[in-house]
Design a protein around this motif. Structure first.
Motif, PDB file in Angstrom:
ATOM      1  N   GLY A  63      -3.774  16.009  37.475  1.00 34.04           N
ATOM      2  CA  GLY A  63      -4.808  16.150  36.942  1.00 34.04           C
ATOM      3  C   GLY A  63      -5.960  16.430  38.197  1.00 34.04           C
ATOM      4  N   ILE A  64      -7.062  17.254  38.406  1.00 32.61           N
ATOM      5  CA  ILE A  64      -8.055  16.493  38.879  1.00 32.61           C
ATOM      6  C   ILE A  64      -9.348  16.100  38.547  1.00 32.61           C
ATOM      7  N   THR A 104     -11.685  20.635  41.126  1.00 32.33           N
ATOM      8  CA  THR A 104     -12.355  20.707  42.616  1.00 32.33           C
ATOM      9  C   THR A 104     -11.492  19.491  43.352  1.00 32.33           C
ATOM     10  N   VAL A 106     -12.262  17.503  47.478  1.00 27.63           N
ATOM     11  CA  VAL A 106     -12.849  16.603  47.923  1.00 27.63           C
ATOM     12  C   VAL A 106     -12.491  16.562  49.456  1.00 27.63           C
ATOM     13  N   LYS A 108     -11.968  13.728  50.329  1.00 26.49           N
ATOM     14  CA  LYS A 108     -10.941  12.459  50.082  1.00 26.49           C
ATOM     15  C   LYS A 108      -9.882  12.469  49.376  1.00 26.49           C
ATOM     16  N   PHE A 109      -9.859  13.809  48.753  1.00 25.14           N
ATOM     17  CA  PHE A 109      -8.713  13.994  48.318  1.00 25.14           C
ATOM     18  C   PHE A 109      -7.465  14.713  49.006  1.00 25.14           C
ATOM     19  N   PHE A 139     -19.458  24.395  43.194  1.00 26.73           N
ATOM     20  CA  PHE A 139     -19.261  23.391  43.845  1.00 26.73           C
ATOM     21  C   PHE A 139     -19.981  23.511  46.189  1.00 26.73           C
ATOM     22  N   TYR A 143     -21.558  18.966  50.350  1.00 26.50           N
ATOM     23  CA  TYR A 143     -20.992  18.668  51.621  1.00 26.50           C
ATOM     24  C   TYR A 143     -19.701  17.731  51.687  1.00 26.50           C
ATOM     25  N   ASN A 144     -19.462  17.390  50.291  1.00 28.55           N
ATOM     26  CA  ASN A 144     -18.255  16.518  50.809  1.00 28.55           C
ATOM     27  C   ASN A 144     -17.150  17.960  49.565  1.00 28.55           C
ATOM     28  N   VAL A 145     -17.218  18.507  49.614  1.00 27.52           N
ATOM     29  CA  VAL A 145     -15.818  19.658  49.456  1.00 27.52           C
ATOM     30  C   VAL A 145     -15.113  21.210  49.735  1.00 27.52           C
TER      31      VAL A 145
ATOM     32  N   LEU B 175     -18.610   6.455  47.091  1.00 25.89           N
ATOM     33  CA  LEU B 175     -17.983   7.425  47.098  1.00 25.89           C
ATOM     34  C   LEU B 175     -17.381   8.214  48.389  1.00 25.89           C
ATOM     35  N   GLY B 232      -7.223  10.903  35.825  1.00 27.12           N
ATOM     36  CA  GLY B 232      -7.777  11.788  36.893  1.00 27.12           C
ATOM     37  C   GLY B 232      -7.255  11.468  38.414  1.00 27.12           C
ATOM     38  N   VAL B 233      -8.196  11.129  39.148  1.00 24.01           N
ATOM     39  CA  VAL B 233      -8.159  11.163  40.360  1.00 24.01           C
ATOM     40  C   VAL B 233      -8.901   9.826  41.389  1.00 24.01           C
ATOM     41  N   ILE B 252     -12.967   4.839  43.923  1.00 25.82           N
ATOM     42  CA  ILE B 252     -13.014   5.575  43.566  1.00 25.82           C
ATOM     43  C   ILE B 252     -13.731   6.795  44.077  1.00 25.82           C
ATOM     44  N   GLY B 253     -14.046   8.289  44.604  1.00 26.79           N
ATOM     45  CA  GLY B 253     -14.691   8.919  44.922  1.00 26.79           C
ATOM     46  C   GLY B 253     -13.564  10.046  45.003  1.00 26.79           C
ATOM     47  N   TYR B 254     -12.580  10.210  44.190  1.00 28.53           N
ATOM     48  CA  TYR B 254     -12.220  11.541  44.887  1.00 28.53           C
ATOM     49  C   TYR B 254     -12.328  12.712  44.101  1.00 28.53           C
ATOM     50  N   LEU B 255     -13.251  12.406  43.445  1.00 30.62           N
ATOM     51  CA  LEU B 255     -14.010  13.998  42.604  1.00 30.62           C
ATOM     52  C   LEU B 255     -15.254  13.769  43.149  1.00 30.62           C
ATOM     53  N   HIS B 256     -16.158  13.369  44.578  1.00 29.79           N
ATOM     54  CA  HIS B 256     -17.421  13.012  44.623  1.00 29.79           C
ATOM     55  C   HIS B 256     -17.523  14.341  45.568  1.00 29.79           C
ATOM     56  N   ARG B 257     -18.110  15.482  43.789  1.00 33.30           N
ATOM     57  CA  ARG B 257     -18.443  16.954  43.997  1.00 33.30           C
ATOM     58  C   ARG B 257     -19.998  17.448  44.419  1.00 33.30           C
ATOM     59  N   CYS B 258     -20.225  16.338  44.828  1.00 31.10           N
ATOM     60  CA  CYS B 258     -21.583  15.895  45.314  1.00 31.10           C
ATOM     61  C   CYS B 258     -22.784  16.908  44.289  1.00 31.10           C
TER      62      CYS B 258
END
Lengths: 229, 590
Positions: A63-64, A104, A106, A108-109, A139, A143-145, B175, B232-233, B252-258
């Protein structure tokens, strides 16, 4: 079907022709009947294997983001993906054939997702779910996507939507099964971001700057945002 | 799990347990909480007609170097090296015990951190503490010693905006990846610059296991970011001593999509509204949309028609039921791996709610139904059919809830796993800025729907649910009981809507096509989301897009308290605590 109630003529006769009378008709099936009375089927082994592959897929429990909620609904009651021979979510990538990417990705993932994908045994297939995995979706300008799953791993089926309805995901999975049965796979269309050792990166200002923080052997992913689609 | 398993409990006892748990605190032994300290909170500045800001200013005296007026509250500009003194005084003398949010932003000539303070007893009493710091070397004192919750908020401010907080216990990125270059919400950030992100090899537990007196016998275990029980992540770095948790750090921060950047580059009128659906995405969309709608409407002085408010209230509570159903289903999955019964039941009920919401909004998950000044459209025709559908759902709900109590809260194994595990005392809950079912499960009677009323809530008959068990069990119980209350609200709204005169069904106020709030207008407004206080800070600069858009996510603060709950507990209890916090990573990371 109970054994003391004989089924109508045809079924009984092909079964009798194949395995003789008196055998329990529990061993019969609609599919078997469809092949007629011959005890043999002639097919290509690879074709048969592909058909088997498509008909029994183990999905990775992965799951994301938002799409994973609709993905869970696809697995759960009402939509029940298991009806289509693709409903066994596995928690370990080493037991999975298919990864659905539901959300999405990002910066880090992405390395973690790449690692999970690498851990799946071949042959493996990817269904990307939702607009984010196509282009970054809503998104895209973030900047992170990462601008789509194909920037990281090859994708077989894209299911568009934000999020796609469960029916759409089922359609995508069914299409994937069809393709697998036909022995088709998708070419990789973009040069993806790779996991590589920090020491192997080309020297530039950024690499020099990070040299004190990252070991030579550490795995890294380098994002060149300016080149992203 | 502090209890002996008592497998031999007869059915009758089990049943009486269930009944008692459903309606009153369970009769199972609980860790007796320490006597709460007598309240030393003063009430400086409290008057009959609101806060007396002059009295507050006098209280913090010399530290104040200016005054600001935000839409929601007055703000004091204070010296950057006096933050702790000011916040400490306001906490002990004036009762501002809730640091709701820390907003950081960069102006042309300075950086600024705003501490949005409130009171748990009365969240309408607010004050903003504005801390400026110089543009060339932005730093000011940390607020962490006064408000524990500020530790994470300040890390986020450092990460995204680039302000340094002196004396902060652990000032790192939170993040973005630790090797990130630059601070993306600062003015001169170039987002086309390449970045390098590491995938550090997991620490080898055996190698690290140094068995010496100075280095205790511990083992490092990664849980996540790809793990079925992390919702989740989320990545939880745990250090184990045997089976107990010696140290724990949520990464955390694996879903930081701004999300904040997205809102800052979108127009108020239409472009921002789709994004809130994607913060807390477990069908809580309309609750989130309301957070933005409320903030923007108050910022631009938009009055919402009453009829639209009723529709908003009804649809928001439908969302709350769907969100709580998912919380319970996944929690059951976490604590007894129950994919086949409770989980499927919960999803069955969610499907019903989603059908209703789809009839109303046209979407199953990302509703995008609210508009500034109202809602997108009226109830679907034929209305009778829609009302019948809602009523059918409400009629079946009590029976379904009974089933849930049978399966979940009345289940002995479930009680063993959840009673007295993951204890979070009310004092700690306040320190970490917990809100929503997490705070209410610790006996903190705080619900913005009642305490800072909006929509149609204050006209309706319903109650705020609290449980004082402070454990995983209480948090689950609060959610289940809140479903009942939401159903009550929906029922009353349905009655109202059914009888609403046909010529007075105004769904949308008159709102200019392009909204341009006055420059330098600032507002912080919150609503009660599914997980707690969902707040939005907006600063306008006279254009049709916000100059700063900050999201105060309840999950972010709630997750911060995980370490407090899990220290010294067993790993499975930590998993239960994580589940009972009911976080959504889309909202934690934004």
């Amino acid at each position: 079907m109970s054994s003391d109630q004989p089924t109508p003529g045809d079924a009984q006769s092909t079964q009798e022709a194949r395995i003789g009378s008196g055998a329990d008709d529990r061993f019969n099936s609609k599919l078997r009947e469809a092949f007629g009375s011959t005890p043999f089927i002639l097919t290509k082994f690879d074709k048969f294997m592909n058909w088997v592959r498509g008909s029994s897929m183990f999905m990775l429990q992965f799951g994301i983001a938002c799409c994973s909620i609709e993905m869970i609904h696809t697995y759960a009651i009402k939509h029940d993906l298991d009806r289509f021979g693709a409903g066994v979510p596995r928690a370990s990538p080493r037991q999975a054939d298919v990864i659905i990417i539901p959300g999405t990705i990002v910066s880090k993932f992405a390395p973690r997702m790449k690692r999970v994908y690498d851990q799946m045994p071949e042959p493996k297939f990817v269904v990307s779910m939702g607009s984010c995995t196509i282009s970054g979706g809503p998104f895209q300008e973030g900047y992170n996507v990462i601008k789509g799953a194909e920037e990281v791993i090859p994708v077989d089926i894209h299911v568009p939507g934000c999020p796609p309805r469960p029916e759409a995901l089922i359609y995508g999975v069914a299409k994937l099964q069809e393709r697998i049965a036909n022995g088709e796979s998708s070419p990789v269309t973009v040069k993806p971001y790779e996991l590589e050792q920090f020491g192997d990166l080309e020297q530039d200002e950024l690499v020099d700057k990070l040299a004190s923080e990252i070991d030579e052997e550490d795995l890294v992913m380098r994002y060149n945002w300016a080149d992203a689609p | 799990m502090h209890h002996e398993f008592r497998w031999t409990l007869s059915l009758a006892i089990a049943r009486s347990l269930r009944l008692s748990t459903a309606h009153s605190p369970p009769e199972v032994s609980r860790m007796s909480l320490e006597e709460p300290e007598p309240s030393t909170h003063g009430d400086v500045g409290v008057t009959e007609d609101g806060l007396d800001y002059a009295a507050l200013e006098a209280l913090i005296g010399d530290s104040v170097i200016g005054r600001e007026s935000h839409v929601n509250a007055d703000g004091f500009v204070v010296r950057p090296d006096d933050v702790q003194a000011v916040l400490g005084t306001l906490k002990s003398e004036a009762g501002f015990d809730f640091c709701s949010c820390v907003t950081a932003q960069e102006y042309q000539d300075r950086y600024e951190s705003i501490y949005h303070l409130k009171k748990y007893d009365d969240p309408t009493q607010e004050v903003s503490i504005v801390v400026p710091s110089p543009r060339d070397d932005p730093h000011n004192q940390t607020a962490t010693p006064v408000h524990q919750t500020a530790a994470w908020h300040e890390r986020e401010a450092y990460d995204l905006v680039g302000i340094e907080y002196d004396e902060h216990p652990d000032l790192r990125r939170i993040l973005l990846p630790e090797t990130w270059q630059g601070h993306p919400l600062s003015r001169d950030y170039n987002q086309d610059k390449p970045q390098i992100v590491t995938l550090r090899e997991h620490a080898n537990p055996l190698q690290e296991d140094a068995r010496s007196a100075s280095d205790p016998d511990t083992m490092f275990v990664n849980i996540g970011p790809h793990h079925p029980a992390t919702h989740g992540v989320l990545h939880v770095k745990t250090t184990l001593d045997g089976e107990q948790i010696a140290d724990i750090e949520p990464d955390i921060g694996y879903l930081h999509r701004c999300e904040e950047q997205m809102c800052q580059q979108s127009t108020y009128r239409h472009q921002i509204m789709p994004y809130p659906d994607r913060w807390d995405y477990v069908s809580a969309g309309i609750l989130n949309e309301w957070a933005y709608a409320r903030a923007a409407e108050d910022l631009a002085d938009i009055e919402v028609p009453e009829y639209a408010q009723v529709i908003r209230t009804m649809s928001a509570e439908l969302c709350r039921i769907a969100a709580h159903a998912l919380a319970m289903g996944t929690f059951a999955l976490d604590v007894f791996g129950d994919f086949t019964a409770v989980f499927q039941y919960a999803f069955r009920d969610r499907e019903v709610v989603q059908n209703i919401l789809e009839d109303l909004t046209g979407q199953r998950l990302m509703f995008n139904y609210m508009r500034l000044g109202g809602v997108a459209w009226d109830l679907p025709e034929p209305r009778e059919e829609f009302f019948e559908k809602v009523r059918d759902f409400l009629d079946e709900l009590p029976h379904k809830l009974e089933e849930y109590h049978d399966l979940v809260t009345g289940n002995e194994i479930f009680q063993m796993r959840c009673v007295d595990t993951g204890v979070l005392s009310p004092e700690k809950a306040k320190e970490y800025g917990c809100t929503g079912p997490v705070a209410r499960g610790s006996g903190v009677d705080y619900d913005l729907r009642r305490d800072d009323p909006y929509g149609y809530y204050d006209e309706l008959d319903w109650s705020v649910i609290t449980e004082d068990g402070c454990d995983n069990f209480s948090r689950v119980l609060v959610r289940l009981r809140e479903i009942e209350e939401s159903a009550r609200i929906i029922e009353q709204c349905t009655d109202l809507l059914e009888e609403w005169p046909e010529d007075d069904r105004e769904i949308q106020a008159n709102v200019p096509r392009t909204l341009r709030p006055d420059p330098d207008k600032e507002i912080y407004r919150a609503v009660e989301g599914a997980k707690g206080e969902l707040g939005i800070y907006i600063r306008s600069d006279g254009t049709d897009k916000p100059a700063r858009f900050k999201i105060r996510s309840p999950c972010f603060s709630n997750l911060h308290s995980l370490a407090e709950m899990s220290q010294g507990e067993y790993v499975p209890d930590m998993i239960a605590s994580l589940g009972s916090l009911d976080i959504v990573l889309g909202e934690v990371d934004r």
